[in-house]
Design a protein around this motif. Structure first.
Motif: not given
Length: 139
Positions: A61-90
């Motif tokens: 799901y596209v939200s602004g300039s971000r792509i959310l892996d999964f998004f439930c619009p009824a409750i505004a919940l984004a689920v991001e699936v992160d691999g080992h390359t994700h930077d915690a600070d970012t």
């Protein structure tokens, strides 16, 4: 006969850049939907079709300039699936931006999705049940 109005001045790139950027992000999202990672594909099998608690999720799901892996619009919940390359600070900064837009984010790891699907789904469902509805449900 009416005089012809002067031509409209150009937007000086403001409108075009926004539209072009949106089209680029939408194109990336489309590519991600067509070629999901294995953990995303496995999680989608369990989230699609309102299978978990009746919550309907969308993928990539596209939200602004971000792509959310999964998004439930009824409750505004984004689920991001992160691999080992994700930077915690970012990710922390991105989650803050989403929070200001009213979107709650939960992050799950590829490892958890691949090895503990039930635990991952329970975690997502428990967060989803605490999120307030964005609009009234019609009865």
């Amino acid at each position: 006969m009416r005089p012809t109005p002067p031509p409209t001045p150009p937007l000086k790139g403001r409108g075009f850049k926004r539209e072009a950027a949106s089209a680029v992000v939408s194109g990336y999202a489309r590519d991600h939907r067509r070629n999901p990672t294995e953990p995303e594909l496995r999680l989608w099998r369990h989230l699609s079709g309102s299978k978990r608690g009746g919550f309907k999720f969308r993928r990539q799901y596209v939200s602004g300039s971000r792509i959310l892996d999964f998004f439930c619009p009824a409750i505004a919940l984004a689920v991001e699936v992160d691999g080992h390359t994700h930077d915690a600070d970012t990710d922390f900064v991105a989650d803050g931006i989403l929070k200001t837009a009213g979107i709650t984010t939960i992050r799950v790891s590829n490892y958890d999705v691949m090895t503990n699907m039930e635990g991952t789904l329970l975690s997502i469902l428990s967060v989803a049940q605490t999120c307030p509805a964005r609009w009234k449900q019609s009865q």
